[in-house]
Write an enzyme that holds these catalytic residues in place. Structure first.
Site, PDB file in Angstrom:
ATOM      1  N   GLY A  40       1.060  -1.144   0.142  1.00  0.00           N
ATOM      2  CA  GLY A  40      -0.070  -0.158   0.150  1.00  0.00           C
ATOM      3  C   GLY A  40       0.768   1.269  -0.022  1.00  0.00           C
ATOM      4  CB  CYS A  41       0.450   4.470   1.624  1.00  0.00           C
ATOM      5  SG  CYS A  41       1.332   6.006   1.864  1.00  0.00           S
ATOM      6  CG  PHE A  42       5.960   4.499  -1.108  1.00  0.00           C
ATOM      7  CD1 PHE A  42       5.489   5.738  -0.873  1.00  0.00           C
ATOM      8  CD2 PHE A  42       6.280   4.326  -2.543  1.00  0.00           C
ATOM      9  CE1 PHE A  42       5.576   6.936  -1.563  1.00  0.00           C
ATOM     10  CE2 PHE A  42       6.365   5.648  -3.207  1.00  0.00           C
ATOM     11  CZ  PHE A  42       5.862   6.777  -2.625  1.00  0.00           C
ATOM     12  CD1 TRP A  43       5.650   8.317   1.977  1.00  0.00           C
ATOM     13  CD2 TRP A  43       3.619   9.294   2.716  1.00  0.00           C
ATOM     14  NE1 TRP A  43       5.253   9.300   1.131  1.00  0.00           N
ATOM     15  CE2 TRP A  43       3.913   9.733   1.347  1.00  0.00           C
ATOM     16  CE3 TRP A  43       2.462   9.484   3.014  1.00  0.00           C
ATOM     17  CZ2 TRP A  43       3.416  10.944   0.920  1.00  0.00           C
ATOM     18  CZ3 TRP A  43       1.554  10.664   2.463  1.00  0.00           C
ATOM     19  CH2 TRP A  43       2.083  11.331   1.438  1.00  0.00           C
TER      20      TRP A  43
END
Length: 418
Positions: free
Chosen positions: A28-31
Site C-alpha cells: 500500500g502507501c509506501f510511507w
C-alpha cells in the site's frame, strides 16, 4: 542462486559484496511501509520506489496518471505499485522473518487497495530477485493464508512475481514520516499473527469485551505499538479526558465481539464512535490539532442548534437558551470535553436573556477580537475544545467588572455532589 537484477539507478544496483540481500515489497502507501520494515532488527536500509509496471521509467506523477488512465479505460498497461526495497543482513535476520513482518504489517487480501487507498498502485506485492526468494515468498504466503482463513479472512491477493522495472522514488518520499511527523502509523495489518512466529513472540492483543463497554455510546481508540502519534494523542487528549462519553484504548484492530466496524482500519490512532454496538463515525490519524478532533466529536454529540453556535459563531435568541435560571451550586462545563468553564457562584442575572458570569474558571477560556457585523467585540472561546461560547463586555458587577455573556445551549451544568 540465479539473480534477477534490479532495474534502476546505479545506486540501486551497487554491489553488496554478498553481505546484504534485498527484496521489493508492496504494502500500500509506501510511507508507512518504509517505517514498519525499517524497524526490523537486521534490516540495514529501506528505500521507497515504484515497481512491477510496464513502463521502464516512471515518477510519482506518472504512476498517478497511469492509474487515472486505467480507471477511464484508456489503457490496459500494467501500472507500477508503490513499493519498498528492503535491504537486510542475512547473518542477522532471515528473509523468512522479513516476509513474516511483511504479511503481518498490512492486509494482503484486499486486491488493488490498502485501507482507504484504492488503485492497482496500492496492491500487495512481493517482487523477488531469485528463485530462492520466490520459494520463501510462496511458503510464507501459504502458511499465512492458513492463519487468515482460520480468522475468517478471504484469499490472499498478493502478487508474487520477478522484479520488473524498479524505480527509486523522489527524494521527498524517502523517510517521509521522519520528515513529516504530522502523519499516521500503520495498524499492523489484520492483527492475525503468522502461525510459525508463535503466539509467544507475537501475541495478538486481547479483543475488547462488549460487556465491559457502554452499549449506548462508546469511543474506542485503536492504537499501535511504537506509534508516536498515538502517544501524542494520549498526552494531548486522553490523559485529561473529562467528557461524559466513555473512552477506551486498544492495540487490537478489531471491534469488540458482537460489535461492527464499517470498514477495516488502516491507520493509528483511529478513534471510532460506536452507538448500540455499531460504528457511527471515525476520526483517522492525529497530528496535534486538538480543535479538529473536538470539532469532529462535537458534530456527533451536539444538536444542529448547538453546532450552529459552537462552530458557526451563532447566537441563541435571548431568554430561549438553557440554564438561564439555574442557581444550584455546581459547575458549567464544555458540552464536548466536559472541562469546567464557570462556577455557579460567579453567575448573576444580567437581564440580557443569556446566562452571565463575572469570572471564568482559570485557564478555561480564550479571548479573541471579533469585528463581525460592523461591531467591535471580544469573543469567548472554550480553551479545551475551541468552540464559540459568547462574548465578554465591561459592564459586569464587582469584583471583575466583566460580563461573560454566554449561550446557554453550549453549556452543560454539573451540580455539586451533596
Amino acid at each position: 542462486m540465479m539473480g534477477i537484477p534490479f532495474v534502476g539507478s546505479a545506486a540501486d544496483t551497487a554491489p553488496t559484496n554478498g553481505k546484504t540481500e534485498s527484496i521489493v515489497l508492496g504494502m500500500g502507501c509506501f510511507w508507512g511501509a518504509e517505517k514498519r520494515m525499517s524497524e526490523i532488527p537486521g534490516v540495514v536500509h529501506v528505500e521507497v520506489g515504484y515497481a512491477g509496471g510496464d513502463a521502464p521509467k516512471v515518477d510519482y506523477e506518472d504512476v498517478l496518471g497511469e492509474e487515472r488512465a486505467r480507471r477511464r479505460g484508456d489503457t490496459t498497461a500494467r501500472n507500477h505499485a508503490e513499493v519498498v526495497k528492503v535491504t537486510f543482513d542475512p547473518a542477522k535476520v532471515s528473509l523468512k522473518t522479513v516476509l513474516i513482518k511483511f504479511w503481518e504489517n498490512h492486509n494482503p487480501t484486499q486486491g488493488d487497495r490498502q485501507g482507504n487507498d484504492v488503485g492497482s498502485n496500492y496492491r500487495s506485492a512481493i517482487y523477488y530477485t531469485s528463485e530462492d526468494q520466490k520459494a520463501v515468498a510462496i511458503a510464507t504466503r501459504d502458511a499465512y493464508q492458513a492463519a487468515l482463513t482460520k480468522a475468517g479472512y478471504p484469499a490472499i491477493t498478493t502478487e508474487i512475481a520477478p522484479l520488473k522495472n524498479y524505480n527509486r522514488a523522489e527524494e521527498y518520499h524517502q523517510d517521509y514520516l521522519k520528515k513529516n511527523p504530522n502523519g499516521y502509523c500503520g495498524l499492523g495489518g489484520t492483527g492475525v499473527a503468522y502461525p510459525q512466529a508463535g503466539a509467544a513472540e507475537n501475541p495478538q492483543p486481547p479483543q475488547l469485551k462488549a460487556e465491559d463497554l457502554h452499549f449506548d455510546r462508546q469511543l474506542i481508540v485503536f492504537e499501535a505499538k511504537d506509534c508516536p502519534f498515538c502517544k501524542q494523542f494520549k498526552a494531548d487528549v486522553l490523559d485529561g479526558w473529562q467528557s461524559e462519553v466513555p473512552i477506551v484504548a486498544t492495540l487490537n484492530p478489531h471491534a469488540p465481539e458482537g460489535w461492527t466496524l464499517d470498514k477495516a482500519l488502516f491507520a493509528t490512532p483511529t478513534i471510532v464512535l460506536f452507538e448500540h454496538g455499531k460504528e457511527v463515525s471515525r476520526y483517522t490519524g492525529y497530528n496535534g490539532d486538538k480543535d479538529r478532533f473536538w470539532k469532529w466529536l462535537g458534530y456527533q454529540l451536539l444538536t444542529p442548534e448547538q453546532r450552529k453556535i459552537a462552530f458557526e459563531q451563532g447566537t441563541e435568541r435571548p431568554f430561549t437558551g438553557s440554564h438561564l435560571d439555574e442557581k444550584r451550586p455546581g459547575t458549567f462545563v464544555d458540552p464536548i470535553t466536559g472541562a469546567p468553564l464557570f462556577r455557579s457562584d460567579t453567575k448573576f442575572n444580567s437581564g440580557t436573556g443569556w446566562p452571565s458570569f463575572f469570572n471564568p474558571v482559570p485557564g478555561a477560556i480564550v479571548l479573541k477580537e471579533d469585528n463581525s457585523y460592523g461591531m467591535h467585540r471580544v469573543e469567548v472561546i472554550s480553551a479545551s475544545s475551541g468552540i464559540h461560547l459568547g462574548h465578554v463586555f465591561d459592564d459586569g458587577p464587582p469584583p471583575t467588572g466583566k460580563r461573560y455573556c454566554i449561550n446557554g445551549d453550549v453549556l452543560k451544568f454539573v451540580p455539586d455532589k451533596s
